[in-house]
Design a protein around this motif. Structure first.
Motif, PDB file in Angstrom:
ATOM      1  N   ILE B  25       0.671  -1.435  -0.234  1.00 48.52           N
ATOM      2  CA  ILE B  25      -0.165   0.356   0.102  1.00 48.52           C
ATOM      3  C   ILE B  25       0.614   1.336  -0.036  1.00 48.52           C
ATOM      4  N   ARG B  26       1.695   0.677   0.873  1.00 51.79           N
ATOM      5  CA  ARG B  26       3.204   2.799   1.189  1.00 51.79           C
ATOM      6  C   ARG B  26       3.683   2.836  -0.733  1.00 51.79           C
ATOM      7  N   GLU B  27       3.868   1.791  -1.171  1.00 50.52           N
ATOM      8  CA  GLU B  27       4.457   1.458  -2.366  1.00 50.52           C
ATOM      9  C   GLU B  27       3.596   2.115  -3.414  1.00 50.52           C
ATOM     10  N   ALA B  28       2.265   1.517  -3.357  1.00 49.00           N
ATOM     11  CA  ALA B  28       0.570   2.391  -4.679  1.00 49.00           C
ATOM     12  C   ALA B  28       0.297   4.308  -4.554  1.00 49.00           C
ATOM     13  N   ILE B  29       0.726   3.845  -3.138  1.00 45.47           N
ATOM     14  CA  ILE B  29       1.006   5.491  -2.693  1.00 45.47           C
ATOM     15  C   ILE B  29       1.956   6.374  -2.948  1.00 45.47           C
ATOM     16  N   GLU B  30       2.610   5.976  -2.443  1.00 50.30           N
ATOM     17  CA  GLU B  30       4.094   6.679  -3.550  1.00 50.30           C
ATOM     18  C   GLU B  30       4.113   7.105  -4.330  1.00 50.30           C
ATOM     19  N   THR B  31       4.008   5.637  -5.464  1.00 48.66           N
ATOM     20  CA  THR B  31       3.960   6.012  -6.827  1.00 48.66           C
ATOM     21  C   THR B  31       2.569   6.777  -7.149  1.00 48.66           C
ATOM     22  N   ALA B  32       1.543   6.771  -7.071  1.00 48.90           N
ATOM     23  CA  ALA B  32       0.222   7.794  -7.160  1.00 48.90           C
ATOM     24  C   ALA B  32       0.695   9.507  -7.143  1.00 48.90           C
ATOM     25  N   THR B  33       1.631   9.518  -5.815  1.00 52.09           N
ATOM     26  CA  THR B  33       1.463  10.599  -5.195  1.00 52.09           C
ATOM     27  C   THR B  33       2.979  11.583  -5.794  1.00 52.09           C
ATOM     28  N   ARG B  34       3.605  10.539  -5.806  1.00 48.33           N
ATOM     29  CA  ARG B  34       5.036  10.844  -5.955  1.00 48.33           C
ATOM     30  C   ARG B  34       4.807  11.550  -4.675  1.00 48.33           C
ATOM     31  N   ARG B  35       4.659  10.789  -3.543  1.00 49.25           N
ATOM     32  CA  ARG B  35       5.103  11.908  -2.073  1.00 49.25           C
ATOM     33  C   ARG B  35       5.444  10.391  -1.569  1.00 49.25           C
ATOM     34  N   ARG B  36       6.636  10.769  -0.314  1.00 46.11           N
ATOM     35  CA  ARG B  36       7.295  10.315   0.621  1.00 46.11           C
ATOM     36  C   ARG B  36       5.791   9.872   1.234  1.00 46.11           C
TER      37      ARG B  36
END
Lengths: 284, 107
Positions: B25-36
């Protein structure tokens, strides 16, 4: 080459800190988060940042509950300060007798029946006083962990600071014993060693026990409370006399000091009774 | 009403389906938002969502790439799906007529 080696050392040091800090998390969460970090191939520095962030958030969230604040108001501040001041006063008294019997030892202490009895009496008094102090400290630590389990790392740290800190009303080494307190060992090191051994370590031990089991079994709670009542009764004079240094001799608050140091034991006993009643109700 | 990060978490978990767990989930959120996305924010938000009954979590299997440690698996509940749909509908309604929507989305 040197930089690469330094980088590896720093990475290892960071992972060591991650290992230490992750113990502040619940065991299940610790395992999951360490697994996530491993899967992400996190560097030591980034893993440390993640763990510090999570532990910080968990501790902040724990303080949104009312129980840690109740612990601050009833245990950490009042009882921590009382135990701090009492332990200081008793440590100075122990330093005087230690100087008398260790630094000025003569065989006459054993040969003369009067001196022998006096030596034994003083030794027994010190042993009872410091064992009682350790018991108060243990019950305080246990009650603190039982009351604010999730915030125990910050609450426990605060209690340790209050136990070892120095306050305005803190007793000073008695003026009439300059020969004893002219020695740095008896003025500084000896009281600190006694207070760490009989105050801080028992409180940490109590916290550890309180985190593992929020209530004691009924039998153990009863024994614990009974022993503490007897121990407190046998040291009540010394307790009130040490309290005189920061409370007025005729102050009504003076007589509340023994009751105050007993309250964590009462809380533990009450918790055990409550648990027993709940278990019986559930069984019916 | 959900918060922005809560919405992101629920949506990422729903997209991942049976493969929804913390690190994924963390990776998916970081990829989508381009934020840590920090572990602290992820797991404290997850706890809050679980308390509200919007997601359900359980301990998954341990895998070698995780050093033999378990995953915290996540499933979005029906209540969570409704809350996310409400949030999306609200964002869509409020965005209608906004300059960046008219231009066809942000860069």
């Amino acid at each position: 080459m040197g930089r690469a080696r330094w980088g590896r050392m720093m990475n290892r040091a960071c992972w060591l800190l991650v290992d230490l800090m992750s113990h502040m998390l619940d065991p299940r969460e610790r395992s999951v988060v360490r697994g996530d970090l491993e899967e992400m191939r996190a560097t030591g520095a980034s893993a440390l940042r993640e763990i510090v962030g999570l532990v910080g958030r968990r501790q902040i969230l724990a303080w949104t509950d009312w129980r840690p604040w109740l612990a601050v108001g009833t245990l950490i501040v009042p009882l921590g300060a009382i135990l701090n001041l009492v332990s200081r006063s008793w440590a100075y008294t122990a330093a005087i007798y230690s100087w008398l019997y260790v630094n000025n030892w003569t065989r006459a202490y054993l040969e003369s029946p009067g001196s022998r009895i006096e030596l034994m009496r003083r030794g027994a008094e010190c042993a009872v006083a410091f064992t009682t102090l350790a018991s108060w400290s243990w019950t305080t630590g246990f009650a603190l962990a039982s009351l604010s389990r999730r915030a125990i790392w910050t609450a426990g740290g605060a209690l340790s600071l209050v136990l070892l800190g120095t306050f305005v009303a803190a007793p000073e080494p008695p003026d009439e014993h300059t020969a004893v307190f002219a020695l740095t060992f008896y003025r500084v090191a000896f009281p600190v060693v006694l207070r760490v051994a009989f105050l801080v370590i028992p409180s940490l031990w109590g916290m550890r026990a309180g985190v593992r089991q929020a209530t004691l079994p009924m039998g153990r709670a009863l024994v614990c409370a009974s022993v503490l009542v007897v121990a407190t009764a046998s040291t009540v004079r010394g307790l009130e006399m040490s309290a005189v240094s920061w409370l007025h001799l005729r102050s009504a608050w003076l007589h509340l000091v023994p009751a105050a140091v007993m309250w964590p034991a009462c809380y533990i006993l009450f918790g055990s009774i409550w648990r027993l009643r709940e278990n019986r109700t559930a069984a019916l | 009403m959900l918060g922005e990060f809560e919405y992101l978490l629920i949506t990422a978990a729903a997209s991942l389906g049976d493969e929804a767990y913390g690190a994924a989930i963390r990776e998916a959120i970081e990829t989508a938002t381009r934020r840590r996305c920090s572990t602290g924010a992820l797991y404290t938000t997850l706890d809050r969502l679980e308390q509200k009954g919007l997601v359900k979590t359980w301990m998954g299997e341990a895998t070698p790439e995780r050093g033999g440690r378990p995953k915290r698996m996540i499933r979005v509940t029906a209540k969570g799906s409704r809350a996310a749909a409400d949030f999306y509908a609200a964002v869509t309604r409020v965005s209608r007529g906004a300059a960046w929507v008219a231009r066809g989305g942000a860069a």
